[in-house]
Write a protein that holds these residues in place. Structure first.
Motif, PDB file in Angstrom:
ATOM      1  N   HIS A 186      -6.894  11.657 -16.607  1.00 18.87           N
ATOM      2  CA  HIS A 186      -5.668  11.238 -17.000  1.00 18.87           C
ATOM      3  C   HIS A 186      -5.693   9.578 -17.087  1.00 18.87           C
ATOM      4  N   LEU A 187      -4.574   8.974 -18.004  1.00 17.57           N
ATOM      5  CA  LEU A 187      -4.382   7.577 -17.787  1.00 17.57           C
ATOM      6  C   LEU A 187      -3.572   7.383 -16.643  1.00 17.57           C
ATOM      7  N   GLY A 221      -6.736  17.767 -19.127  1.00 16.80           N
ATOM      8  CA  GLY A 221      -7.075  16.309 -18.961  1.00 16.80           C
ATOM      9  C   GLY A 221      -6.975  15.255 -19.787  1.00 16.80           C
ATOM     10  N   THR A 222      -5.788  15.486 -20.630  1.00 20.06           N
ATOM     11  CA  THR A 222      -5.451  14.742 -21.440  1.00 20.06           C
ATOM     12  C   THR A 222      -3.999  14.019 -20.812  1.00 20.06           C
ATOM     13  N   THR A 223      -3.411  12.959 -21.354  1.00 20.04           N
ATOM     14  CA  THR A 223      -2.425  12.428 -21.122  1.00 20.04           C
ATOM     15  C   THR A 223      -1.642  12.189 -22.481  1.00 20.04           C
ATOM     16  N   SER A 224      -0.451  12.824 -22.656  1.00 24.83           N
ATOM     17  CA  SER A 224       0.299  12.748 -23.632  1.00 24.83           C
ATOM     18  C   SER A 224       1.586  11.504 -23.431  1.00 24.83           C
ATOM     19  N   LEU A 225       1.746  10.812 -24.564  1.00 25.10           N
ATOM     20  CA  LEU A 225       2.739   9.626 -24.451  1.00 25.10           C
ATOM     21  C   LEU A 225       3.823  10.172 -25.543  1.00 25.10           C
ATOM     22  N   ARG A 226       5.018   9.983 -25.157  1.00 25.22           N
ATOM     23  CA  ARG A 226       6.142  10.811 -25.989  1.00 25.22           C
ATOM     24  C   ARG A 226       7.262   9.828 -25.878  1.00 25.22           C
ATOM     25  N   ALA A 242       2.349  10.865 -29.202  1.00 27.84           N
ATOM     26  CA  ALA A 242       0.938  10.498 -29.377  1.00 27.84           C
ATOM     27  C   ALA A 242       0.135  11.242 -28.225  1.00 27.84           C
ATOM     28  N   ILE A 243      -0.828  11.838 -28.419  1.00 28.96           N
ATOM     29  CA  ILE A 243      -1.566  12.438 -27.442  1.00 28.96           C
ATOM     30  C   ILE A 243      -2.993  11.709 -27.421  1.00 28.96           C
ATOM     31  N   ASP A 244      -3.301  11.231 -26.173  1.00 27.50           N
ATOM     32  CA  ASP A 244      -4.607  10.566 -26.008  1.00 27.50           C
ATOM     33  C   ASP A 244      -5.485  11.081 -24.874  1.00 27.50           C
TER      34      ASP A 244
END
Length: 74
Positions: A4-5, A24-29, A70-72
């Motif tokens: 994770h970020l 295991g990803t981090t979403s930016l919303r 954005a999902i990164d």
């Protein structure tokens, strides 16, 4: 990068909300007002060396959803 970020980056992304997903990803919303702001956000993602999985526009009239997502993978 895997994992994770780190939360310390949340201030760098301004009004966007960072959410650690179970995969295991981090979403930016959050709201992205225009194309230049979107390009600035994409530059930040690139500069951190993140893998961008997707960017999705969401109907701003839907008050339950953010305007852009954005999902990164961190």
């Amino acid at each position: 990068m895997d994992g994770h970020l780190d939360e310390r980056w949340s201030a760098w992304f301004g009004e966007l909300t960072l959410t650690h997903e179970s995969d295991g990803t981090t979403s930016l919303r959050g709201f992205v007002p225009d194309q230049p702001a979107l390009h600035g956000l994409l530059v930040k993602v690139r500069n951190l060396g993140l893998i961008l999985i997707s960017v999705e526009a969401i109907d701003p009239s839907d008050t339950q959803a953010p305007t852009a997502e954005a999902i990164d993978s961190a």
